[in-house]
Scaffold this active site. Structure first.
Site, PDB file in Angstrom:
ATOM      1  N   HIS A  55       5.453   6.216  11.354  1.00 40.22           N
ATOM      2  CA  HIS A  55       4.896   6.047  10.009  1.00 40.22           C
ATOM      3  C   HIS A  55       4.005   7.263   9.760  1.00 40.22           C
ATOM      4  O   HIS A  55       2.783   7.160   9.724  1.00 40.22           O
ATOM      5  CB  HIS A  55       4.094   4.735   9.956  1.00 40.22           C
ATOM      6  CG  HIS A  55       3.749   4.291   8.573  1.00 40.22           C
ATOM      7  ND1 HIS A  55       4.053   5.016   7.449  1.00 40.22           N
ATOM      8  CD2 HIS A  55       3.096   3.185   8.135  1.00 40.22           C
ATOM      9  CE1 HIS A  55       3.614   4.372   6.383  1.00 40.22           C
ATOM     10  NE2 HIS A  55       3.024   3.259   6.777  1.00 40.22           N
TER      11      HIS A  55
ATOM     12  N   ARG B 261       0.804  -1.214   0.000  1.00 39.68           N
ATOM     13  CA  ARG B 261       0.000   0.000   0.000  1.00 39.68           C
ATOM     14  C   ARG B 261       0.841   1.270   0.000  1.00 39.68           C
ATOM     15  O   ARG B 261       0.638   2.156  -0.813  1.00 39.68           O
ATOM     16  CB  ARG B 261      -0.843   0.015   1.277  1.00 39.68           C
ATOM     17  CG  ARG B 261      -2.286   0.230   1.111  1.00 39.68           C
ATOM     18  CD  ARG B 261      -2.955  -0.240   2.385  1.00 39.68           C
ATOM     19  NE  ARG B 261      -2.302  -1.458   2.864  1.00 39.68           N
ATOM     20  CZ  ARG B 261      -2.551  -2.654   2.376  1.00 39.68           C
ATOM     21  NH1 ARG B 261      -3.439  -2.811   1.431  1.00 39.68           N
ATOM     22  NH2 ARG B 261      -1.925  -3.712   2.828  1.00 39.68           N
ATOM     23  N   THR B 262       1.770   1.349   0.912  1.00 39.86           N
ATOM     24  CA  THR B 262       2.509   2.607   1.075  1.00 39.86           C
ATOM     25  C   THR B 262       3.307   2.915  -0.195  1.00 39.86           C
ATOM     26  O   THR B 262       3.245   4.023  -0.731  1.00 39.86           O
ATOM     27  CB  THR B 262       3.441   2.527   2.298  1.00 39.86           C
ATOM     28  OG1 THR B 262       2.669   2.137   3.417  1.00 39.86           O
ATOM     29  CG2 THR B 262       4.089   3.860   2.581  1.00 39.86           C
TER      30      THR B 262
END
Lengths: 304, 139
Positions: free
Chosen positions: A129, A51-52
């Site tokens: 994060h 995802r990131t």
């Protein structure tokens, strides 16, 4: 030159500004389609991510820019023993901005001390994060219209869950936010977050092992995965991984407008049957991740 | 009772918590000196009950940050011609570099070459130092 290493590097007014730009991107994406023409984002991922990394890449492409990089340490020179400092120094000659994920905590900070171009921390071990937190904040704001006065439940692995630590830090700067910390005894929030963030700022919080008991009071329920990669002992992981599983039955007592978030990936902590519940916002959240990263790239590249 | 003679020119570190004198001796690198150094342990103290004392028979530059990190209650006495001339004020330093190492196995300092181990004071009241990279508490 600005970097984003920790969510607290941004003031609340800067976060408001990023949310406002992200909302504008969602409304009028075409306006932003060429903002980063000729610019390059380097995605330096020393640890796997779906995802990131993809949301950073999609964000840069949708701004008209290009992307280069690697998605695992084995395909970079770090496998030959190159330092983080040397890697970012060299990448600075090829790209305009770096998004870095690294298994070692503090690696993006080391990068920011040596780099000539902006560094975005895309996750450093169990530490920070910040772009996930920005994603969470954008989603909460879009769903609830405010941060002040919310009761936010955080459930699952609160010990190693970096997204939880960053989200608490970010939300603790708003007024009258109450935290409900739901975890098994072995995975409670670290003492230093309680003492140095919650108690130091006189923020209301409760700790409980029972999700059912607190469900009716929550405005936001933030579920997390018990992460195998954070445990040194496999037996502990197996024992704790199924502590909380959110099902439609458990949601019966929840508010009708509560929103359910999860940084994803999920394993089994949210039943697939919950996905069709209108309160389930975790896929919208993943989509928002791209928009807030677009806003962040524009800010750090100082693109008007 | 055992006696250790006074020094004419040098430094006396007093009010060291009992049992920690040798640790401070090593932390300050006093084992590398060629002059006379006395480490007195478990000396009687009206204030502390028992304390350690270090006497250095030479005028040397001490790293006061190490002493401040170790224990800001330690007294540093600079002796000149047998007279205690000054007592520099010992404060916990805001930042310490390469005095202690980060013990977090997940910290970048475990793999990045020649990276200084830097800690900052995050809680003065409780003397909490944290690694500037991974924010782990110093142990």
């Amino acid at each position: 030159m600005r970097n984003l290493i920790d969510i607290l590097d941004l003031t609340t007014s800067e976060i408001d500004e990023l949310i406002s730009v992200a909302n504008d991107i969602i409304e009028s994406p075409k306006k932003y389609a060429h903002k980063c023409d000729g610019k390059k984002l380097a995605t330096l991922f020393f640890e796997p991510s779906t995802r990131t990394r993809l949301s950073f890449e999609a964000a840069m492409y949708e701004l008209g820019g290009n992307v280069l990089g690697f998605s695992e340490a084995q395909s970079s020179s770090s496998a030959k023993g190159e330092s983080v400092a040397d890697t970012v120094k060299v990448v600075g000659y090829y790209a305009d901005i770096i998004a870095m994920r690294h298994p070692k905590e503090g690696a993006p900070m080391v990068a920011s001390m040596k780099s000539d171009i902006p560094i975005i921390n895309a996750g450093d071990g169990g530490h920070n994060h910040p772009t996930q937190t920005l994603t969470d904040l954008l989603t909460i704001y879009r769903e609830k219209g405010r941060f002040d006065g919310l009761t936010v439940g955080l459930c699952g692995d609160l010990k190693f869950g970096r997204t939880v630590h960053s989200l608490i830090g970010a939300l603790s700067r708003y007024n009258n936010v109450k935290f409900v910390l739901i975890s098994p005894n072995e995975l409670t929030i670290p003492e230093y977050i309680k003492k140095e963030v919650l108690e130091a700022k006189n923020i209301e919080f409760v700790e409980t092992a029972s999700l059912d008991e607190v469900m009716p009071e929550l405005d936001v329920l933030y579920m997390t995965r018990v992460q195998r990669e954070r445990f040194f002992n496999e037996q502990d992981y197996i024992r704790l991984k199924d502590s909380y599983i959110l099902t439609p039955e458990k949601l019966l007592s929840a508010k009708k407008d509560m929103c359910i978030l999860h940084p994803l990936p999920r394993v089994n902590e949210i039943s697939v049957a919950v996905d069709s519940d209108p309160r389930a916002k975790y896929f919208v959240q993943a989509q928002n991740g791209k928009y807030i990263r677009m806003a962040l790239i524009l800010k750090l590249l100082e693109v008007e | 009772m055992m006696t250790v003679s006074s020094i004419e020119n040098g430094i006396v570190l007093d009010h060291i918590a009992a049992g920690r004198g040798m640790d401070l001796y090593k932390a300050l690198g006093l084992d590398e000196l060629s002059c006379l150094v006395a480490v007195i342990t478990n000396a009687y103290s009206k204030k502390m009950g028992r304390k350690d004392i270090i006497k250095i028979d030479a005028e040397i530059d001490l790293n006061l940050d190490i002493i401040g990190y170790f224990d800001p209650n330690i007294t540093v006495n600079i002796i000149k011609d047998g007279v205690n001339t000054k007592k520099p004020k010992i404060e916990p330093p805001e930042r310490i570099e390469n005095i202690i190492r980060c013990k977090n196995p997940r910290c970048i300092t475990t793999v990045e070459q020649e990276l200084p181990h830097v800690f900052k004071l995050t809680d003065r009241e409780n003397m909490v130092y944290r690694c500037i990279y991974c924010e782990s508490k110093a142990k």
